[in-house]
Design a protein around this motif. Sequence first.
Motif, PDB file in Angstrom:
ATOM      1  N   GLN A  19       0.852  -1.186   0.000  1.00 50.13           N
ATOM      2  CA  GLN A  19       0.000   0.000   0.000  1.00 50.13           C
ATOM      3  C   GLN A  19       0.888   1.235   0.000  1.00 50.13           C
ATOM      4  OE1 GLN A  19      -2.944   0.780  -0.490  1.00 50.13           O
ATOM      5  NE2 GLN A  19      -3.444   2.682   0.543  1.00 50.13           N
TER       6      GLN A  19
ATOM      7  N   ASN B 287       1.022   5.479   0.355  1.00 49.37           N
ATOM      8  CA  ASN B 287       0.335   6.660   0.877  1.00 49.37           C
ATOM      9  C   ASN B 287       1.087   7.901   0.411  1.00 49.37           C
ATOM     10  OD1 ASN B 287      -1.356   8.381   2.295  1.00 49.37           O
ATOM     11  ND2 ASN B 287      -0.257   8.123   4.220  1.00 49.37           N
TER      12      ASN B 287
ATOM     13  N   GLN C 246      -7.894  11.297  -1.768  1.00 50.92           N
ATOM     14  CA  GLN C 246      -6.649  10.718  -1.281  1.00 50.92           C
ATOM     15  C   GLN C 246      -6.644   9.200  -1.368  1.00 50.92           C
ATOM     16  OE1 GLN C 246      -3.738  12.475   0.585  1.00 50.92           O
ATOM     17  NE2 GLN C 246      -2.982  10.590  -0.311  1.00 50.92           N
TER      18      GLN C 246
ATOM     19  N   ASN D  63      -4.150   6.714  -3.616  1.00 53.94           N
ATOM     20  CA  ASN D  63      -3.290   5.714  -2.987  1.00 53.94           C
ATOM     21  C   ASN D  63      -3.497   4.329  -3.580  1.00 53.94           C
ATOM     22  OD1 ASN D  63      -2.231   7.661  -1.282  1.00 53.94           O
ATOM     23  ND2 ASN D  63      -3.638   7.192   0.386  1.00 53.94           N
TER      24      ASN D  63
END
Length: 228
Positions: A28, A30, A54, A58
């Motif tokens: 993942q 960010n 956001q 991501n």
Amino acid sequence: MATIQPQRRSLAEIKAKLLNPATTSHFQVNIGSPSRADGTFSRFLRQSGVNFDQDQLNISCSDASLPGSRLATSEILNNFPGVRERHVYRRGYDVQINLTFYCDADQYLPIRFFEAWMNYITNTTNQNDPNFNGGAEREGYFYRVKFPREYRGALEITKFEKNLDERRKTKTLTYKFVNCFPLAINSMPISYDGSNLLKCTVGMAYSRYFIEDAPQGVIPRFINALTR
């Protein structure tokens, strides 16, 4: 130095140590945009027509790479006959990290976001000049680059596995990058030939990175959703 002796190992030992390899498809990202207290960058995104999400940005990251580093050394010759000594004096980091994003068909969010971030860094301004070429309009390009503290953001990449479970205490690996900003947006070929997914690859510059065991930011929510 003690000599390493061969050891007899059972099949169960080998299975326990080798048959649980990490895979490359569970991670993942960010993206942390410039976090100015006055909300300048968020306001700039809205003025640029970017409907920023956001979480969508991501999860759109399809390819990333875990960073590397190296130790810079100086060589000392002839202190001892025939011996070359190397002493460490600095740790060096990669120049940039490349992130690839799937582009959505609604607003091409990754392209618009990183284009806006680069425009924000350079204070890009386009103005028309009607006095050029006998009255024909042209776009005049002007820019004045901001100070680094105004445009640098953060970046996190967390590596985990599909069997992540709090009861098993599976550890995650989180790389945190310091002083990030987009350095380049790669060209994206388009063609009338067979359709493929449109992807946007961005090169992110950074000063250094460090590793944290516990994921930060939006990553815990993402991981918790996978383990339900």
